[in-house]
Design an enzyme around this catalytic site. Structure first.
Site, PDB file in Angstrom:
ATOM      1  N   ASP A  67       9.122  -6.226   2.361  1.00 40.22           N
ATOM      2  CA  ASP A  67       9.179  -5.695   3.722  1.00 40.22           C
ATOM      3  C   ASP A  67      10.588  -5.178   3.934  1.00 40.22           C
ATOM      4  OD1 ASP A  67       7.422  -5.400   6.132  1.00 40.22           O
ATOM      5  OD2 ASP A  67       9.286  -6.120   7.037  1.00 40.22           O
ATOM      6  N   SER A  81       0.832  -1.206   0.000  1.00 42.84           N
ATOM      7  CA  SER A  81       0.000   0.000   0.000  1.00 42.84           C
ATOM      8  C   SER A  81       0.863   1.250   0.000  1.00 42.84           C
ATOM      9  CB  SER A  81      -0.897   0.028   1.252  1.00 42.84           C
ATOM     10  OG  SER A  81      -1.637  -1.151   1.326  1.00 42.84           O
TER      11      SER A  81
HETATM   12  P1  ITT Z   1       3.628  -1.986   2.669  1.00 40.24           P
HETATM   13  O1  ITT Z   1       3.825  -2.861   3.899  1.00 40.24           O
HETATM   14  O2  ITT Z   1       2.197  -1.774   2.339  1.00 40.24           O
HETATM   15  O3  ITT Z   1       4.448  -2.428   1.507  1.00 40.24           O
HETATM   16  P2  ITT Z   1       5.001  -0.003   4.307  1.00 40.24           P
HETATM   17  O4  ITT Z   1       5.430   1.400   4.093  1.00 40.24           O
HETATM   18  O5  ITT Z   1       4.198  -0.293   5.562  1.00 40.24           O
HETATM   19  O6  ITT Z   1       4.188  -0.490   3.012  1.00 40.24           O
HETATM   20  P3  ITT Z   1       7.125  -1.665   5.323  1.00 40.24           P
HETATM   21  O7  ITT Z   1       6.275  -2.278   6.383  1.00 40.24           O
HETATM   22  O8  ITT Z   1       8.041  -2.554   4.537  1.00 40.24           O
HETATM   23  O9  ITT Z   1       6.263  -0.911   4.240  1.00 40.24           O
HETATM   24  O10 ITT Z   1       7.968  -0.515   5.989  1.00 40.24           O
HETATM   25  C1  ITT Z   1       9.052   0.011   5.320  1.00 40.24           C
HETATM   26  C2  ITT Z   1       9.458   1.338   5.939  1.00 40.24           C
HETATM   27  O11 ITT Z   1      10.896   1.382   5.943  1.00 40.24           O
HETATM   28  C3  ITT Z   1       8.975   2.478   5.068  1.00 40.24           C
HETATM   29  O12 ITT Z   1       7.787   3.011   5.553  1.00 40.24           O
HETATM   30  C4  ITT Z   1      10.150   3.450   5.138  1.00 40.24           C
HETATM   31  O13 ITT Z   1       9.973   4.255   6.271  1.00 40.24           O
HETATM   32  C5  ITT Z   1      11.366   2.555   5.363  1.00 40.24           C
HETATM   33  N1  ITT Z   1      12.015   2.257   4.080  1.00 40.24           N
HETATM   34  C6  ITT Z   1      11.980   1.085   3.378  1.00 40.24           C
HETATM   35  N2  ITT Z   1      12.634   1.203   2.220  1.00 40.24           N
HETATM   36  C7  ITT Z   1      13.084   2.455   2.164  1.00 40.24           C
HETATM   37  C8  ITT Z   1      13.802   3.188   1.204  1.00 40.24           C
HETATM   38  O14 ITT Z   1      14.144   2.667   0.033  1.00 40.24           O
HETATM   39  N3  ITT Z   1      14.085   4.455   1.472  1.00 40.24           N
HETATM   40  C9  ITT Z   1      13.713   5.024   2.624  1.00 40.24           C
HETATM   41  N4  ITT Z   1      13.023   4.427   3.580  1.00 40.24           N
HETATM   42  C10 ITT Z   1      12.696   3.140   3.357  1.00 40.24           C
END
Ligand code: ITT
Length: 197
Positions: A73, A8
């Site tokens: 994730d 999402s």
């Molecule tokens: P979905 O689970 O729906 O995919 P989410 O944002 O909740 O979306 P995650 O649980 O994987 O996703 O949390 C990942 C968090 O880590 C995200 O909200 C960012 O704050 C951080 N993050 C992950 N990849 C990143 C990136 O490439 N650059 C910066 N921050 C990142």
């Protein structure tokens, strides 16, 4: 083969589409109403599989062609914070906004009197389909700083500097981040897997 993305996070989805440009990638919420997925795993891998399996279970009945559900994730692991925010990256500050989460990392480093720390991003990419469940990881190593810089990307990008670079991920354009990032590395492995499955 169609890939249905179990995410999402719109900015994450844009990066995944850019990286997997030779595939047809459709967000699950364009096919069925978005629903809440409780990410109560103890690792990036567990949470990635929870998300992909939850979407697979809902979508399976309405598909009449072969498909994979893909999830991501991911998070930031900061040495000086004992590995935080880690799997709690998306909700580190409680309220879940990127700015508040980033500010919490900065504040915690400042409380320790530190203005930078070694850190890495991790992405677990899971695929779930009729041929089984798989999960791979990608990493991007570098450091975090306490002065955010740059407008691109999302999340913790304004404070992350990749090893051998001097600009933050948020100061890079999409193409540059997408050839260095943890997400790019894990999706490289996913593409290899998809070739053999
Ligand atoms: P979905 O689970 O729906 O995919 P989410 O944002 O909740 O979306 P995650 O649980 O994987 O996703 O949390 C990942 C968090 O880590 C995200 O909200 C960012 O704050 C951080 N993050 C992950 N990849 C990143 C990136 O490439 N650059 C910066 N921050 C990142």
């Amino acid at each position: 083969m169609k890939i249905i993305l179990a995410s999402s996070n719109v900015k994450k989805a844009v990066e995944i589409r850019d990286i997997l440009k030779t595939f047809e990638v459709v967000c699950y919420s364009d096919m069925i109403p978005a629903f809440e997925i409780v990410e109560n795993g103890k690792s990036f891998q567990e949470n990635a599989l929870i998300k992909a399996k939850a979407v697979y279970a809902k979508i399976q009945g309405i598909m009449n062609e072969s498909f994979w559900v893909l999830s991501d994730d991911s998070g930031l692991v900061v040495d000086a914070l004992g590995g935080e925010p880690g799997i709690f990256s998306a909700r580190y500050s409680g309220e879940g906004s990127d700015v508040a989460n980033l500010q919490k990392v900065i504040s915690k480093l400042q409380e320790k009197g530190i203005n930078e720390s070694r850190a890495y991003f991790c992405a677990a990419s899971a695929i779930v389909g009729e041929k089984g469940d798989y999960c791979v990881h990608g990493f991007a190593y570098g450091k975090v700083i306490t002065t955010p810089r740059g407008q691109h990307g999302f999340g913790y990008d304004p404070i992350f500097i990749h090893t051998n670079h001097s600009v933050t991920f948020a100061e890079m354009d999409r193409l540059q981040k997408n050839t260095l990032s943890h997400r790019f590395k894990s999706l490289e492995l996913i593409q290899i897997l998809l070739r053999y499955l």
